[in-house]
Motif scaffolding. Structure first.
Motif, PDB file in Angstrom:
ATOM      1  N   ALA A 197      21.763  -3.398  26.723  1.00 41.77           N
ATOM      2  CA  ALA A 197      21.553  -4.849  26.558  1.00 41.77           C
ATOM      3  C   ALA A 197      21.629  -5.242  25.078  1.00 41.77           C
ATOM      4  CB  ALA A 197      20.204  -5.250  27.153  1.00 41.77           C
ATOM      5  N   ILE A 198      21.054  -4.413  24.230  1.00 43.05           N
ATOM      6  CA  ILE A 198      21.101  -4.714  22.793  1.00 43.05           C
ATOM      7  C   ILE A 198      22.523  -4.523  22.263  1.00 43.05           C
ATOM      8  CG2 ILE A 198      20.247  -4.037  20.510  1.00 43.05           C
ATOM      9  CD1 ILE A 198      17.610  -3.216  21.900  1.00 43.05           C
ATOM     10  N   ALA A 199      23.152  -3.422  22.687  1.00 44.08           N
ATOM     11  CA  ALA A 199      24.524  -3.151  22.243  1.00 44.08           C
ATOM     12  C   ALA A 199      25.452  -4.280  22.668  1.00 44.08           C
ATOM     13  CB  ALA A 199      25.009  -1.816  22.817  1.00 44.08           C
ATOM     14  N   ARG A 200      25.268  -4.763  23.882  1.00 41.39           N
ATOM     15  CA  ARG A 200      26.114  -5.862  24.357  1.00 41.39           C
ATOM     16  C   ARG A 200      25.918  -7.103  23.488  1.00 41.39           C
ATOM     17  NH1 ARG A 200      25.134  -8.191  30.224  1.00 41.39           N
ATOM     18  NH2 ARG A 200      23.348  -8.999  29.098  1.00 41.39           N
ATOM     19  N   ALA A 201      24.666  -7.374  23.138  1.00 46.55           N
ATOM     20  CA  ALA A 201      24.400  -8.521  22.255  1.00 46.55           C
ATOM     21  C   ALA A 201      25.086  -8.323  20.901  1.00 46.55           C
ATOM     22  CB  ALA A 201      22.891  -8.707  22.081  1.00 46.55           C
ATOM     23  N   LEU A 202      25.084  -7.095  20.407  1.00 49.88           N
ATOM     24  CA  LEU A 202      25.680  -6.830  19.089  1.00 49.88           C
ATOM     25  C   LEU A 202      27.199  -6.973  19.088  1.00 49.88           C
ATOM     26  CD1 LEU A 202      23.601  -3.725  17.981  1.00 49.88           C
ATOM     27  CD2 LEU A 202      23.458  -6.059  17.074  1.00 49.88           C
ATOM     28  N   MET A 203      27.822  -6.803  20.256  1.00 53.17           N
ATOM     29  CA  MET A 203      29.285  -6.861  20.339  1.00 53.17           C
ATOM     30  C   MET A 203      29.831  -8.233  19.956  1.00 53.17           C
ATOM     31  SD  MET A 203      30.496  -3.874  21.059  1.00 53.17           S
ATOM     32  CE  MET A 203      32.191  -4.139  21.609  1.00 53.17           C
ATOM     33  N   SER A 204      28.983  -9.244  20.000  1.00 50.53           N
ATOM     34  CA  SER A 204      29.459 -10.579  19.617  1.00 50.53           C
ATOM     35  C   SER A 204      29.324 -10.818  18.113  1.00 50.53           C
ATOM     36  CB  SER A 204      28.695 -11.651  20.401  1.00 50.53           C
ATOM     37  OG  SER A 204      27.324 -11.658  19.997  1.00 50.53           O
ATOM     38  N   ARG A 205      28.920  -9.777  17.367  1.00 53.81           N
ATOM     39  CA  ARG A 205      28.706  -9.909  15.921  1.00 53.81           C
ATOM     40  C   ARG A 205      27.805 -11.077  15.567  1.00 53.81           C
ATOM     41  NH1 ARG A 205      33.780  -8.181  12.228  1.00 53.81           N
ATOM     42  NH2 ARG A 205      34.023  -6.100  13.112  1.00 53.81           N
ATOM     43  N   PRO A 206      26.589 -11.066  16.097  1.00 51.19           N
ATOM     44  CA  PRO A 206      25.709 -12.218  15.875  1.00 51.19           C
ATOM     45  C   PRO A 206      25.197 -12.284  14.439  1.00 51.19           C
ATOM     46  CG  PRO A 206      24.501 -10.455  16.951  1.00 51.19           C
ATOM     47  CD  PRO A 206      25.940 -10.012  16.894  1.00 51.19           C
ATOM     48  N   ARG A 207      24.889 -13.490  14.039  1.00 48.22           N
ATOM     49  CA  ARG A 207      24.211 -13.690  12.766  1.00 48.22           C
ATOM     50  C   ARG A 207      22.702 -13.652  13.003  1.00 48.22           C
ATOM     51  NH1 ARG A 207      25.481 -19.143   9.439  1.00 48.22           N
ATOM     52  NH2 ARG A 207      24.071 -18.748   7.685  1.00 48.22           N
ATOM     53  N   LEU A 208      22.309 -14.043  14.204  1.00 49.18           N
ATOM     54  CA  LEU A 208      20.902 -13.983  14.617  1.00 49.18           C
ATOM     55  C   LEU A 208      20.811 -13.231  15.941  1.00 49.18           C
ATOM     56  CD1 LEU A 208      17.885 -14.854  14.465  1.00 49.18           C
ATOM     57  CD2 LEU A 208      18.561 -16.958  15.631  1.00 49.18           C
ATOM     58  N   GLY A 241      30.235  -8.598  26.323  1.00 51.14           N
ATOM     59  CA  GLY A 241      29.548  -9.020  25.099  1.00 51.14           C
ATOM     60  C   GLY A 241      30.529  -9.441  24.024  1.00 51.14           C
ATOM     61  N   ALA A 242      31.635  -8.710  23.940  1.00 53.15           N
ATOM     62  CA  ALA A 242      32.631  -9.000  22.908  1.00 53.15           C
ATOM     63  C   ALA A 242      33.408 -10.263  23.214  1.00 53.15           C
ATOM     64  CB  ALA A 242      33.578  -7.812  22.767  1.00 53.15           C
ATOM     65  N   SER A 243      33.493 -10.614  24.497  1.00 46.54           N
ATOM     66  CA  SER A 243      34.344 -11.747  24.884  1.00 46.54           C
ATOM     67  C   SER A 243      33.853 -13.066  24.302  1.00 46.54           C
ATOM     68  CB  SER A 243      34.423 -11.843  26.407  1.00 46.54           C
ATOM     69  OG  SER A 243      33.157 -12.200  26.921  1.00 46.54           O
ATOM     70  N   VAL A 244      32.574 -13.127  23.953  1.00 42.85           N
ATOM     71  CA  VAL A 244      32.012 -14.360  23.387  1.00 42.85           C
ATOM     72  C   VAL A 244      32.743 -14.768  22.102  1.00 42.85           C
ATOM     73  CG1 VAL A 244      29.912 -15.414  22.435  1.00 42.85           C
ATOM     74  CG2 VAL A 244      29.758 -13.900  24.400  1.00 42.85           C
ATOM     75  N   ASN A 245      33.151 -13.777  21.314  1.00 39.65           N
ATOM     76  CA  ASN A 245      33.857 -14.121  20.067  1.00 39.65           C
ATOM     77  C   ASN A 245      35.357 -13.841  20.147  1.00 39.65           C
ATOM     78  OD1 ASN A 245      34.142 -11.406  19.737  1.00 39.65           O
ATOM     79  ND2 ASN A 245      32.870 -11.226  17.921  1.00 39.65           N
TER      80      ASN A 245
END
Ligand code: ATP
Length: 240
Positions: free
Chosen positions: A148-159, A105-109
């Protein structure tokens, strides 16, 4: 005038082959809002979320995010535009550990702030901290949803876009997950687009909601207005 929405969907039509799944959808999500999309099985809720992500593509209409037209932007680019998605069916990597899933998840950013963000999601979901080296696939349904939610949050999303996070989960776990979403919104100002069949919880949580029936938005209003609407009550709340 009003500020431009963070996400705007206008006249979007999506097809599967010759079958139309979205019949011209309009929807806005403003910065700092929790917006929910409710509707019965097969209404097209997941299709809208996937269309925003670029797969399947909208055949007509326009989707803008942060002032940019993303209607024809490929999915892998959208994933790098600070939109994070937790898809229906919580598609985590089952053979990877919790820790490795969070790394993905973090690798996206680019994976900067990894330690800090890992700490933060483990504070939100303490169960994950206890199970960092367990394989994702061996976690319970509720734990996988948290992951799944935590993984999404690891990218520091704005949305943050969540597709049916309550699906198949026990009421207590649903409450926990929704309270985390609320906390993210209230404390961090996170903007959330929540697709849900669990209309009661979703409308209680959301600032605004949309009701979808067979590919068309039929109603919109504040969470409270929709909760109190007799048609919404009859169709989505009674006995549910
Ligand atoms: P649910 O809550 O059951 O997931 P939904 O509101 O998310 O429902 P969608 O999954 O978006 O609904 O489905 C909308 C319509 O599009 C349904 O009629 C479904 O059968 C159809 N559909 C979805 N995916 C495909 C696909 N890959 N190919 C063909 N038709 C599809």
């Amino acid at each position: 005038g009003k500020r431009a929405p963070l996400l705007s969907v206008r006249g979007v039509k999506t097809y599967y082959g010759n079958i139309i799944a979205l019949k011209g959808v309009d929807l806005d999500v403003h910065e700092g809002e929790i917006v929910t999309l409710i509707g019965a099985n097969g209404a097209g809720k997941s299709t809208l979320m996937m269309t925003i992500f670029g797969s399947p593509r909208a055949r007509e209409g326009r989707i803008t995010y942060a002032g940019q037209d993303i209607t024809r932007v490929p999915t892998h680019h959208i994933a790098r535009m600070s939109i994070a998605q937790s898809p229906e069916g919580r598609r985590i990597f089952p053979r990877m550990t919790v820790y490795e899933n969070l790394q993905m998840g973090a690798s996206v950013n680019g994976g900067t702030h990894f330690k800090e963000d890992l700490d933060r999601v483990c504070d939100l979901f303490p169960r994950l901290r206890e199970r960092l080296y367990q394989r994702g696939g061996t976690m319970s349904g509720g734990e996988q949803q948290m992951l799944a939610i935590a993984r999404a949050l690891m990218s520091r999303p704005r949305l943050l876009m969540l597709d049916e996070p309550s699906l198949g989960l026990a009421p207590l776990i649903v409450k926990q997950i929704f309270s985390v979403v609320k906390e993210l919104n209230e404390r961090d100002g996170m903007t959330v687009f929540l697709v849900e069949q669990n209309a009661y919880h979703a409308l209680k949580l959301a600032h605004r909601g949309y009701v979808m029936v067979t590919g068309t938005i039929t109603m919109t209003g504040t969470g409270r207005e929709l909760l109190e609407n007799p048609q919404v009550q009859a169709a989505y709340l009674e006995g549910g």
